[in-house]
Design a protein around this motif. Structure first.
Motif, PDB file in Angstrom:
ATOM      1  N   ASN A 105     100.677 -14.000   8.513  1.00 24.49           N
ATOM      2  CA  ASN A 105     100.095 -13.724   9.844  1.00 24.49           C
ATOM      3  C   ASN A 105     100.730 -13.602  11.020  1.00 24.49           C
ATOM      4  N   GLN A 106     100.398 -13.323  12.125  1.00 29.73           N
ATOM      5  CA  GLN A 106     101.374 -13.023  13.263  1.00 29.73           C
ATOM      6  C   GLN A 106     102.064 -14.209  13.884  1.00 29.73           C
ATOM      7  N   PHE A 107     101.650 -15.554  13.482  1.00 28.51           N
ATOM      8  CA  PHE A 107     102.315 -16.758  13.890  1.00 28.51           C
ATOM      9  C   PHE A 107     103.681 -16.841  13.184  1.00 28.51           C
ATOM     10  N   ASP A 108     103.742 -16.222  12.021  1.00 31.50           N
ATOM     11  CA  ASP A 108     104.824 -16.565  11.250  1.00 31.50           C
ATOM     12  C   ASP A 108     106.208 -16.194  12.068  1.00 31.50           C
ATOM     13  N   SER A 109     106.921 -17.056  12.443  1.00 30.51           N
ATOM     14  CA  SER A 109     108.294 -17.090  13.239  1.00 30.51           C
ATOM     15  C   SER A 109     109.233 -18.072  13.076  1.00 30.51           C
ATOM     16  N   GLY A 110     110.182 -17.629  13.869  1.00 28.37           N
ATOM     17  CA  GLY A 110     111.380 -18.873  13.977  1.00 28.37           C
ATOM     18  C   GLY A 110     110.813 -20.045  14.906  1.00 28.37           C
ATOM     19  N   ILE A 111     110.487 -19.533  16.104  1.00 28.84           N
ATOM     20  CA  ILE A 111     109.867 -20.538  17.024  1.00 28.84           C
ATOM     21  C   ILE A 111     108.503 -20.050  17.432  1.00 28.84           C
ATOM     22  N   PHE A 112     107.543 -20.921  17.434  1.00 32.51           N
ATOM     23  CA  PHE A 112     106.201 -20.276  18.124  1.00 32.51           C
ATOM     24  C   PHE A 112     106.094 -21.301  19.182  1.00 32.51           C
ATOM     25  N   ILE A 113     105.242 -20.620  20.308  1.00 33.09           N
ATOM     26  CA  ILE A 113     105.099 -21.331  21.388  1.00 33.09           C
ATOM     27  C   ILE A 113     103.654 -21.007  21.787  1.00 33.09           C
ATOM     28  N   ASP A 114     102.944 -22.094  22.025  1.00 28.61           N
ATOM     29  CA  ASP A 114     101.257 -21.793  22.530  1.00 28.61           C
ATOM     30  C   ASP A 114     101.315 -22.741  24.005  1.00 28.61           C
ATOM     31  N   GLY A 115     102.075 -22.826  24.790  1.00 32.17           N
ATOM     32  CA  GLY A 115     102.163 -23.831  25.992  1.00 32.17           C
ATOM     33  C   GLY A 115     103.062 -23.326  27.120  1.00 32.17           C
ATOM     34  N   ASN A 116     102.854 -23.910  28.034  1.00 30.24           N
ATOM     35  CA  ASN A 116     103.462 -23.639  29.510  1.00 30.24           C
ATOM     36  C   ASN A 116     104.560 -24.428  29.718  1.00 30.24           C
ATOM     37  N   PHE A 117     105.306 -23.888  30.670  1.00 27.57           N
ATOM     38  CA  PHE A 117     106.614 -24.782  31.462  1.00 27.57           C
ATOM     39  C   PHE A 117     107.611 -25.376  30.295  1.00 27.57           C
ATOM     40  N   ASN A 118     108.078 -24.450  29.282  1.00 27.42           N
ATOM     41  CA  ASN A 118     108.965 -24.763  28.486  1.00 27.42           C
ATOM     42  C   ASN A 118     110.378 -24.174  28.797  1.00 27.42           C
ATOM     43  N   SER A 119     111.423 -24.738  28.325  1.00 28.12           N
ATOM     44  CA  SER A 119     112.632 -24.291  28.713  1.00 28.12           C
ATOM     45  C   SER A 119     113.578 -24.340  27.414  1.00 28.12           C
ATOM     46  N   LEU A 120     113.783 -23.038  26.968  1.00 30.80           N
ATOM     47  CA  LEU A 120     114.771 -22.815  25.682  1.00 30.80           C
ATOM     48  C   LEU A 120     116.031 -22.351  26.196  1.00 30.80           C
ATOM     49  N   THR A 121     117.167 -22.896  25.603  1.00 31.88           N
ATOM     50  CA  THR A 121     118.576 -22.595  25.963  1.00 31.88           C
ATOM     51  C   THR A 121     119.401 -22.747  24.827  1.00 31.88           C
ATOM     52  N   ASP A 122     120.109 -21.669  24.535  1.00 30.77           N
ATOM     53  CA  ASP A 122     121.138 -21.641  23.422  1.00 30.77           C
ATOM     54  C   ASP A 122     120.657 -21.404  22.143  1.00 30.77           C
ATOM     55  N   ILE A 123     119.587 -20.561  21.836  1.00 36.72           N
ATOM     56  CA  ILE A 123     118.829 -20.654  20.728  1.00 36.72           C
ATOM     57  C   ILE A 123     119.310 -19.491  19.874  1.00 36.72           C
ATOM     58  N   THR A 124     119.509 -19.609  18.658  1.00 38.49           N
ATOM     59  CA  THR A 124     119.803 -18.317  17.746  1.00 38.49           C
ATOM     60  C   THR A 124     118.618 -18.344  16.686  1.00 38.49           C
ATOM     61  N   LEU A 125     118.161 -17.161  16.567  1.00 37.55           N
ATOM     62  CA  LEU A 125     116.896 -16.999  15.470  1.00 37.55           C
ATOM     63  C   LEU A 125     117.224 -15.753  14.816  1.00 37.55           C
ATOM     64  N   ILE A 126     117.525 -16.008  13.571  1.00 34.77           N
ATOM     65  CA  ILE A 126     118.117 -14.846  12.631  1.00 34.77           C
ATOM     66  C   ILE A 126     117.368 -14.763  11.377  1.00 34.77           C
ATOM     67  N   GLY A 127     116.770 -13.658  10.996  1.00 38.81           N
ATOM     68  CA  GLY A 127     116.334 -13.169   9.772  1.00 38.81           C
ATOM     69  C   GLY A 127     115.171 -13.972   9.291  1.00 38.81           C
ATOM     70  N   ASN A 128     114.191 -14.287  10.555  1.00 39.09           N
ATOM     71  CA  ASN A 128     112.875 -14.670  10.411  1.00 39.09           C
ATOM     72  C   ASN A 128     111.895 -13.916  10.137  1.00 39.09           C
ATOM     73  N   TYR A 129     110.804 -14.208   9.145  1.00 39.94           N
ATOM     74  CA  TYR A 129     109.827 -13.209   8.691  1.00 39.94           C
ATOM     75  C   TYR A 129     108.978 -12.212   9.459  1.00 39.94           C
ATOM     76  N   ARG A 130     108.574 -12.977  10.505  1.00 39.43           N
ATOM     77  CA  ARG A 130     107.667 -11.644  11.346  1.00 39.43           C
ATOM     78  C   ARG A 130     108.616 -11.522  12.747  1.00 39.43           C
ATOM     79  N   GLN A 131     108.703 -12.679  13.462  1.00 37.03           N
ATOM     80  CA  GLN A 131     109.381 -12.499  14.770  1.00 37.03           C
ATOM     81  C   GLN A 131     110.314 -13.811  14.893  1.00 37.03           C
ATOM     82  N   GLY A 132     111.358 -13.434  15.629  1.00 34.08           N
ATOM     83  CA  GLY A 132     112.297 -14.691  16.057  1.00 34.08           C
ATOM     84  C   GLY A 132     111.353 -15.672  16.863  1.00 34.08           C
TER      85      GLY A 132
END
Length: 181
Positions: free
Chosen positions: A36-63
């Motif tokens: 389904n569309q949620f298949d991902s390296g990282i899934f976010i369903d919220g506000n005011f998050n901070s992501l730094t120095d993140i590597t997303l490689i070869g994940n099924y639907r989206q990084g």
């Protein structure tokens, strides 16, 4: 945070709601929980998050998948030094507002580098590189998606269109970058 997450079969390698900080995390080969569309390296369903120095490689639907339709929204998140590569979509944003990407690399994805749909507003993409994707580099849908800003972002060697910005009030500002479209 300093972690490597790889070869899992759940919906996401990392799932987040609001007010989180994620730093120095790599998510590889997340195979998805059910196609389904949620298949991902990282899934976010919220506000005011901070992501730094993140590597997303070869994940099924989206990084990276950010969903603003779940009731928690997906607004006002900041992403710095993100690599999203080798997935179907590098980044997928759904009904998200005012998220900012700085130094994003979305490359070698089997469809689009960045996909924005369903009323995304005010997305900023700054000092980034979107290249070698088999679809469009950046796509913003025509269904209420507007007020996006793309600054100093290289768009190179994508098989589809360079940039598609549906809606109104969009800006592309290119200073000191070698190529656009």
């Amino acid at each position: 945070t300093n972690a490597i997450i790889s070869d899992n079969s759940g919906i996401a390698g990392v799932s987040m709601n609001s007010n989180n900080t994620l730093t120095n995390v790599s998510v590889y080969n997340q195979s998805g929980g059910g196609g389904n569309q949620f298949d991902s390296g990282i899934f976010i369903d919220g506000n005011f998050n901070s992501l730094t120095d993140i590597t997303l490689i070869g994940n099924y639907r989206q990084g990276l998948y950010v969903d603003g339709t779940t009731g928690y929204y997906g607004d006002n998140n900041n992403y710095t030094n993100i690599v999203a590569s080798g997935s179907t979509y590098g980044v997928w944003l759904l009904d998200v507002e005012n998220d900012t990407f700085v130094n994003l690399t979305a490359e070698d994805n089997s469809l689009n580098g960045i996909w924005m749909e369903s009323s995304c507003k005010g997305i900023q993409i700054i000092n980034s590189t979107i290249r070698n994707n088999s679809g469009d580099s950046i796509y913003a849908s025509y269904d209420g998606s507007d007020s996006h800003t793309i600054i100093n972002t290289a768009i190179e060697n994508n098989s589809g269109d360079g940039i598609i910005l549906g809606g109104d009030y969009n800006q592309i500002i290119n200073r000191d970058r070698k190529s656009v479209v």
